[in-house]
Design a protein around this motif. Structure first.
Motif, PDB file in Angstrom:
ATOM      1  N   TYR A   3       5.418   1.549  -2.837  1.00 42.29           N
ATOM      2  CA  TYR A   3       4.909   0.606  -1.840  1.00 42.29           C
ATOM      3  C   TYR A   3       3.663   1.146  -1.171  1.00 42.29           C
ATOM      4  CZ  TYR A   3       5.508  -2.961   1.801  1.00 42.29           C
ATOM      5  OH  TYR A   3       5.355  -4.016   2.646  1.00 42.29           O
ATOM      6  N   LYS A   4       2.572   0.359  -1.251  1.00 41.61           N
ATOM      7  CA  LYS A   4       1.292   0.880  -0.757  1.00 41.61           C
ATOM      8  C   LYS A   4       1.322   1.155   0.751  1.00 41.61           C
ATOM      9  CE  LYS A   4      -0.565  -3.731  -0.487  1.00 41.61           C
ATOM     10  NZ  LYS A   4      -1.140  -4.829  -1.149  1.00 41.61           N
ATOM     11  N   TYR A   5       2.093   0.360   1.502  1.00 46.07           N
ATOM     12  CA  TYR A   5       2.108   0.578   2.948  1.00 46.07           C
ATOM     13  C   TYR A   5       2.832   1.868   3.335  1.00 46.07           C
ATOM     14  CZ  TYR A   5       0.467  -4.211   2.983  1.00 46.07           C
ATOM     15  OH  TYR A   5      -0.256  -5.351   2.759  1.00 46.07           O
ATOM     16  N   CYS A   6       3.539   2.479   2.379  1.00 47.24           N
ATOM     17  CA  CYS A   6       4.181   3.765   2.663  1.00 47.24           C
ATOM     18  C   CYS A   6       3.232   4.933   2.422  1.00 47.24           C
ATOM     19  CB  CYS A   6       5.452   3.922   1.826  1.00 47.24           C
ATOM     20  SG  CYS A   6       6.790   2.834   2.335  1.00 47.24           S
ATOM     21  N   GLN A   7       2.053   4.637   1.903  1.00 47.83           N
ATOM     22  CA  GLN A   7       1.098   5.720   1.632  1.00 47.83           C
ATOM     23  C   GLN A   7       0.045   5.823   2.733  1.00 47.83           C
ATOM     24  OE1 GLN A   7       2.628   6.835  -0.847  1.00 47.83           O
ATOM     25  NE2 GLN A   7       3.528   4.895  -1.493  1.00 47.83           N
ATOM     26  N   LEU A   8       0.218   5.086   3.826  1.00 48.74           N
ATOM     27  CA  LEU A   8      -0.789   5.090   4.882  1.00 48.74           C
ATOM     28  C   LEU A   8      -0.590   6.261   5.839  1.00 48.74           C
ATOM     29  CD1 LEU A   8      -0.550   1.300   5.885  1.00 48.74           C
ATOM     30  CD2 LEU A   8      -2.125   2.324   4.243  1.00 48.74           C
TER      31      LEU A   8
END
Ligand SMILES: [Zn+2]
Length: 473
Positions: free
Chosen positions: A314-319
């Motif tokens: 999940y891209k939002y977990c890489q922020l």
């Protein structure tokens, strides 16, 4: 009829050997069974040895494990064990067979269950859920569909292992036992579609049932008295409970420890700041304690690997924390309006004087309440999706102007009843404070105020007028 088969068995077993056990299955007639590991890690092998031990105690047959191929000259059937492949399955009974443990869960409680189940096949047992006398609800064709979807197996596999009824001649069987280790965990198979199981009896046992033990002992180990069997079973249940409690605690802790700079795990029963929660299972939310506005992310997980995989994907977990913060503000704006509608923050009133103390509501872009009452939503994405499916929000400009005119018309009607009217005027007889300009008058008595009340908005006055019986009659 079942009792008769049982009798035959008792006589016959006096010679030494002999559940659901079908006629075409071979019974073990040896004091030891050798298991030859074809592959596997030390951990995998040690779990097999530890968990399969339960069957040893009730069969009285000693299990011997080896990494070397047994000599061909022993002439005794032996079993191979492999951890490769994509499914868990086993050949049945006393043959040169193979137990395949290719699809073991990452949850140790389920691993134990699978190992016990496959060893049950090895000892000759058939599937309890495929007996001719199983509940008729199992004949539901949807069960095959969910099996294909949730077990990631072929249609043929699901038919063969789950839905087909085994019509083979029965050698010995107990009464149908939903707690048997040889019964599939249908709850697990049904996944999100529990509704198809509503007609089925409740079931849950992660280990051998009493009936499993009673019958396997009757088959292989008549030296155990009923009393001893009962005591052993009681002790087992106590150990199993202890094992499950401690493993569940460990798993939950491990799930809670999973996190990235922007994502963390929310435990069941706990709420995120925007009101999301799981009844059972765990959800991924932001490290700022708000949920994510992504439908896919409102899922409740029960396995560490699933959460791990999602967090990695999940891209939002890489922020970073700052990036998440900025993203939140974007979302906040992005979800603030839809079509002819806009979101109202908690405690913001609409023109009709209604508001949500906790949570969000939505109104037309002119701040008018939509429908008969104000509904409150717990998160910005739930209010956004409500706007998306609302008819008024979806009107085009032309239609919306028509809607608006109707609304104004309705307001005018609301302001007047047969005997009363809401007016914006100050009366000498009432001393209305500044900004409280609205009053209700009695149309019969020369337009006199009906009571000494003043209102800040015409909607407050309209609402008050509807409470006066005289005006409404
Ligand atoms: Zn099976």
């Amino acid at each position: 009829m079942r009792k008769i088969t049982l009798l035959i068995v008792l006589i016959w077993t006096a010679t030494s050997d002999a559940f659901v056990f079908y006629e075409d299955t071979k019974i073990w007639n040896q004091e030891t069974i050798t298991f030859y590991f074809l592959d596997g890690t030390a951990q995998q092998k040690s779990e097999v040895k530890k968990f399969a031990n339960l069957w040893q105690r009730y069969t009285g047959i000693k299990f011997i494990y080896t990494d070397k191929k047994p000599s061909l000259f022993s002439f005794k059937p032996y079993y191979k064990i492999t951890f490769k492949g994509s499914s868990n399955q086993s050949t049945k009974g006393a043959v040169n067979g193979t137990i395949q443990l290719g699809n073991l869960s990452d949850n140790i409680i389920f691993r134990k269950m699978t190992i016990l189940h496959e060893f049950g096949h090895m000892l000759g047992l058939g599937h309890e859920h495929q007996r001719t006398d199983r509940p008729s609800a199992f004949n539901n064709q949807k069960l095959i569909q969910v099996c294909v979807k949730n077990q990631q197996q072929s249609r043929a596999w699901c038919k063969e292992n789950l839905s087909n009824i085994n019509n083979a001649e029965v050698f010995i069987e107990s009464d149908y036992d939903i707690l048997s280790i040889m019964h599939y965990d249908l709850k697990n198979i049904a996944g999100d579609e529990q509704s198809i199981l509503q007609t089925l009896p409740k079931l849950k046992s992660n280990t051998l049932s009493y009936t499993d033990k009673y019958y396997i002992a009757m088959l292989y180990n008549q030296n155990i008295s009923d009393k001893t069997l009962e005591q052993m079973h009681k002790q087992d249940l106590w150990n199993q409970q202890k094992f499950e409690n401690s493993e569940n605690k460990k798993t939950q802790q491990a799930m809670m420890n999973l996190r990235t700079s922007s994502c963390k795990t929310l435990s069941y029963g706990k709420h995120s700041k925007d009101g999301k929660f799981c009844k059972t299972g765990f959800m991924i939310i932001g490290t700022d304690d708000f949920g994510f506005p992504d439908g896919e992310f409102n899922t409740c997980y029960n396995s560490i690997s699933q959460i791990k995989e999602q967090m990695n994907r999940y891209k939002y977990c890489q922020l970073s924390k700052t990036q998440l913060h900025n993203k939140r503000q974007n979302w906040n704006q992005q979800f603030a309006q839809y079509g002819q509608c806009k979101r109202l923050e908690p405690n913001d009133k609409n023109r009709q004087e209604f508001f949500c103390e906790e949570g969000y509501s939505f109104v037309t872009k002119n701040n008018d309440m939509i429908g008969e009452k104000t509904v409150c939503y717990s998160s910005i994405d739930s209010v956004f999706s409500a706007m998306k499916s609302n008819t008024v929000c979806n009107l085009d400009n032309f239609e919306f102007r028509k809607y608006q005119r109707k609304l104004e018309q309705a307001e005018k009607t609301q302001m007047k009843t047969k005997f009363c009217k809401v007016v914006k005027r100050k009366y000498k007889t009432i001393n209305c404070p500044t900004d409280f300009d609205y009053t209700i008058i009695n149309l019969n008595i020369q337009s006199k105020p009906i009571n000494n009340k003043c209102f800040a908005s015409k909607f407050q006055a309209i609402n008050a007028m509807s409470e006066i019986p005289f005006c409404e009659s």
